[in-house]
Structures are given as C-alpha cells and as structure tokens.
Design an enzyme around this catalytic site. Structure first.
Site, PDB file in Angstrom:
ATOM      1  N   HIS A  92      43.506  37.171  47.620  1.00 55.16           N
ATOM      2  CA  HIS A  92      42.982  37.652  48.898  1.00 55.16           C
ATOM      3  C   HIS A  92      41.546  38.098  48.639  1.00 55.16           C
ATOM      4  CE1 HIS A  92      47.334  38.620  49.076  1.00 55.16           C
ATOM      5  NE2 HIS A  92      47.256  38.432  50.380  1.00 55.16           N
ATOM      6  N   ASP A 146      41.359  41.419  47.021  1.00 52.45           N
ATOM      7  CA  ASP A 146      41.818  41.557  45.627  1.00 52.45           C
ATOM      8  C   ASP A 146      40.655  41.446  44.658  1.00 52.45           C
ATOM      9  OD1 ASP A 146      44.346  41.292  46.786  1.00 52.45           O
ATOM     10  OD2 ASP A 146      44.553  39.186  46.206  1.00 52.45           O
TER      11      ASP A 146
HETATM   12  C1  XUL Z   1      53.590  39.252  51.506  1.00 54.01           C
HETATM   13  C2  XUL Z   1      53.134  37.986  50.924  1.00 54.01           C
HETATM   14  C3  XUL Z   1      51.661  37.831  50.772  1.00 54.01           C
HETATM   15  C4  XUL Z   1      51.167  36.437  50.955  1.00 54.01           C
HETATM   16  C5  XUL Z   1      49.664  36.304  50.932  1.00 54.01           C
HETATM   17  O1  XUL Z   1      54.955  39.336  51.668  1.00 54.01           O
HETATM   18  O2  XUL Z   1      53.924  37.152  50.556  1.00 54.01           O
HETATM   19  O3  XUL Z   1      51.287  38.341  49.537  1.00 54.01           O
HETATM   20  O4  XUL Z   1      51.694  35.586  49.988  1.00 54.01           O
HETATM   21  O5  XUL Z   1      49.042  37.093  51.866  1.00 54.01           O
END
Ligand code: XUL
Ligand code: CO
Length: 438
Positions: free
Chosen positions: A100, A103
């Site tokens: 993300h 992150d």
């Molecule tokens: C949350 C989840 C996230 C996604 C990316 O449950 O799975 O981490 O994979 O935003």
C-alpha cells in the site's frame, strides 16, 4: 550494509528429509512441474504491510515486536524498512512484493509532502528491485486507515473524501507503474456501510464504479498494462462490504462495464468470512474468466474474523493450486502472503518460519494438485457424471433442437427418470489415496 535479520541466513531447498527448520522441504524453485518451474508457477510475494510494518497489536493490546528498524525518525524508518524488506525477500527467495502507499512512506500533513515522501521511497525501491532482482506483484492505496475514510473512500458521503481517495489512487497507480507492478488492487476496506439508516446504497455503488473507471482510464493513459483487481471481502472493518464475494464483485464489474480491465484477487480468509470455501471463490472466479491473483493465508475455524494466518493447510493449498493449474497457471497474478505471525510469535525469526511454512505448503499443494490432475480419475468421473448430455435428448437440449414440448413428450414416454450416485465418499477417499499414497 546493515543486516536486519542477523540470526537468519539464506533459506535453501534441502528436501523433505532435512531436520533444519530454516530450510525448504518442498519449495524447490527450479524443479519442473507440468512444464514450468515451481518459481514460475507459484510467484510468491511478500506483503509489505504485515511483514515490514505491523507490530502485532490487536484490539486489546499494543504491539509485541518492534518494526522501528533502529530509528525514531519516520522517514529513516521507512528507508530501513525498505532495506530490511529486500534482505528478507532475498533470504526467503521471494520474487515479488505487494504494498500500500502508506506502507512504504508515512503520510504527512499535506498531500504534496506525502507524495514527495512517496517519490523518495519509490526511487529507493526501484534501485533495490534492480539490485536484488525483485518485482512488484501489485500496488494499492490504503483508503481505510486514516480517520478521513471513516464513512468510506469512493463510497463516502463526502465529495471531498472521494476527491482525496482519487488523488491517492492516482499517485498509487503512478508508483505501481514506476515500479513495473504487474497489478493494481482495490480492496474496499470501508466501501460498505454500518447502517442502512444513513446510507444511499445505489449512489455509493455508482461512485465505487466511478473511481474504478477513473483509475482504469488514468492507469492506461500512463502506460499501466497490468491487471486491475478487486479483492472481495464480506465484512470487517464494516458490517457489510459491497465487494462481498466473488459472485457479487463479478456482477458489479459487469454491470458497470469494468470486467475487461478487472479480475479478482481472491483471499482465502475472506472466502471463509463470506461463508464459502477458498476453492469455491477460486472456482467462481475461474469459470467466469476472472481469476487474477491470490492472497494466500488462512483463518481459524473457531474465530469469526480475518486472522490472516500463514497458510499451513495442505488440502486448501492443493485445491487452490488445482484451480490455478486448471486455469492454465497465473498470468500476471501470484500468491501474495497476506499473512502475519501471531501476536505471541514475537521474534523476527518467526516471520521466516511463517513464510517457510506458507511457501512449503503451497509448493506441496502444487505437487499434489498436479498429481490429482495427472491421475485423471477425478476428471473422468465428472465427465462420466454428465455423460447423458453427449447424446440423445441431452445433446438435443444443448443443440437447441428440443423444445419444452419435446421434453414433455420425451418424459411422457419414459414415465419417470432416474440418476445414479454422486459417490462423494468414494471420491474423498480417492483424493486421500492420491495425496498420501500416490
Ligand atoms: C485486508 C486485506 C488487505 C488487502 C490489500 O483484509 O486483505 O490487506 O489485501 O488492501
Ligand atoms: Co488481502
């Protein structure tokens, strides 16, 4: 260079008989299965958020493992995090990572400063990718942690919040392109509702599609050729999330004409939260031509939330790889370990044990799925089960030459119809034989 994991060396394949816990027993990257190497089949990825950022906090307690990487300055931490990430991927032989925006660089007070931080980190990540030969499986924007997203992001009641989310997606797409990411994910963490009393559902769904359409148009305009993914999840953090499960998401994507650009990123623990098996979600995506990528983890049968555990269930991994192989293998997707060690597993070395367990489980699953497919009895059984469609009245129904009146006339002559056994127990035992004595 600083060594962030001095207690762990490079993890290597040593075969099933080894007693070294820091070795692979099944993941032999260059071994050939069904015409491809294990590395090419499995496309393992590190999740930046769990592995580099999360410190083990839960609803009742703070973190139990520090991810400060020897610094108190947030940007210095981010740089060290990146260095540690590549050391970890190198030691574990993980070829990809997923991230993300938040992150890789901490958010600042103003978007301009936040984006500057992201640019600095993207340059560092690009250098590290080159140095270590690693790639981005997919990038995404975190549209759920900041308090501004408490009513959702694309589905927020506020146009300002929608605009902020769009700005974040734009930047995250640019980062993904800059880092040559193969995919871009939308996980609608707060795209849903807590109560219908304050919610205009139809409007929110239109807006969700609006942001996705903007992302596709912009992404394609800056050269993103990868797949967009929606990652279904029924609930948590919100009571109801619009991307409930694969079926709901496929319907949504088709309704809004987004199905050519989007595929699904199926997560095991999200499937079980939706009341489905992991394989059900994978099969649904596959038969609709939309199996894109996978978040490999597992939940706990006795807990009703997303525990994001490292996957160790060999059956689940086998049926997952069965679906992937039947789909012709991954194209741009892969297996992202959206998984974290338990809060009480508070040594950094535990992360290595988690990844080794997950990678070996899926390597074993791949071998077993290939064995089930090569054995052929399962496919033959299914073919036989539907044999009545190959000729006679079945064939005429499929050809479109039998009308509903023809079918009535057919049954009137027959009087009654009968079908045979489904032989479920026989098949379950057969699979065990193939897996454990094959
Ligand atoms: C949350 C989840 C996230 C996604 C990316 O449950 O799975 O981490 O994979 O935003
Ligand atoms: Co996920």
């Amino acid at each position: 260079m600083k060594d962030f994991y001095p207690e762990v060396g490079k993890i290597r394949y040593e075969g099933a008989a080894t007693d070294n816990p820091l070795a692979f027993r099944h993941y032999n990257p260059e071994a050939l299965i069904a015409g491809r190497t294990m590395r090419e089949h499995l496309r393992f990825a590190m999740s930046y958020w769990h592995t580099m950022v999360a410190e083990g906090s839960d609803m009742f307690g703070v973190g139990t493992v520090s991810k400060k990487y020897g610094s108190s300055d947030p940007m210095q931490q981010a740089r060290h995090k990146a260095l540690a990430a590549f050391e970890l991927m190198d030691k574990l032989d993980l070829d990809y990572y997923c991230f993300h925006d938040r992150d890789i660089a901490p958010e600042a007070d103003h978007l301009a400063e936040t984006n500057k931080r992201l640019d600095e980190m993207a340059s560092l990540l690009a250098e590290l990718q080159k140095e270590y030969g690693k790639k981005v499986l997919w990038g995404t924007a975190n549209l759920f942690s900041h308090p501004r997203y408490r009513h959702g992001a694309a589905t927020a009641c506020s146009a300002d919040v929608f605009a902020f989310a769009a700005a974040q997606v734009k930047k995250a797409l640019e980062l993904t392109v800059q880092l040559h990411g193969a995919g871009y994910v939308f996980w609608g963490g707060r795209e849903g509702y807590e109560t219908l009393l304050n919610t205009n559902m139809a409007f929110e769904l239109d807006n969700l599609a609006r942001l996705m359409r903007m992302a596709v148009d912009y992404g394609r305009s800056i050269g993103f050729q990868g797949d967009f993914y929606v990652e279904p999840k029924p609930k948590e953090p919100t009571k109801h999330q619009y991307d409930f499960d694969a079926t709901a998401v496929i319907g949504f994507l088709r309704q809004y004409g987004l199905d050519k650009d989007f595929k699904l990123n199926i997560e095991a623990n999200h499937a079980t939260l939706a009341g489905h098996s992991f394989q059900h979600e994978l099969r649904t995506a596959r038969v609709n031509g939309m199996l894109g990528s996978i978040d490999a983890n597992q939940g706990d049968q006795l807990l009703g939330w997303d525990t994001d555990q490292f996957p160790t269930n060999v059956y689940e991994a086998t049926w997952c790889m069965f679906e992937v192989l039947k789909d012709g293998g991954f194209k741009l997707g892969g297996l992202n370990f959206d998984a974290k060690t338990r809060r009480a597993s508070s040594n950094l070395a535990d992360i290595f044990h988690g990844y080794i367990a997950g990678m070996d489980t899926f390597a074993l699953g791949l071998k077993l799925a290939d064995r089930v497919i090569r054995d052929g009895r399962l496919d033959r059984f299914i073919q036989e089960r539907y044999a009545s469609w190959q000729e006679g009245i079945g064939k005429r129904i499929l050809d479109g030459t039998a009308t509903i009146s023809d079918l009535e006339a057919y049954v009137l002559v027959k009087g009654d119809v009968a079908t045979g056994s489904g032989h479920q127990e026989y098949l379950e035992n057969l699979i065990n034989q193939m897996m454990f004595t094959g």
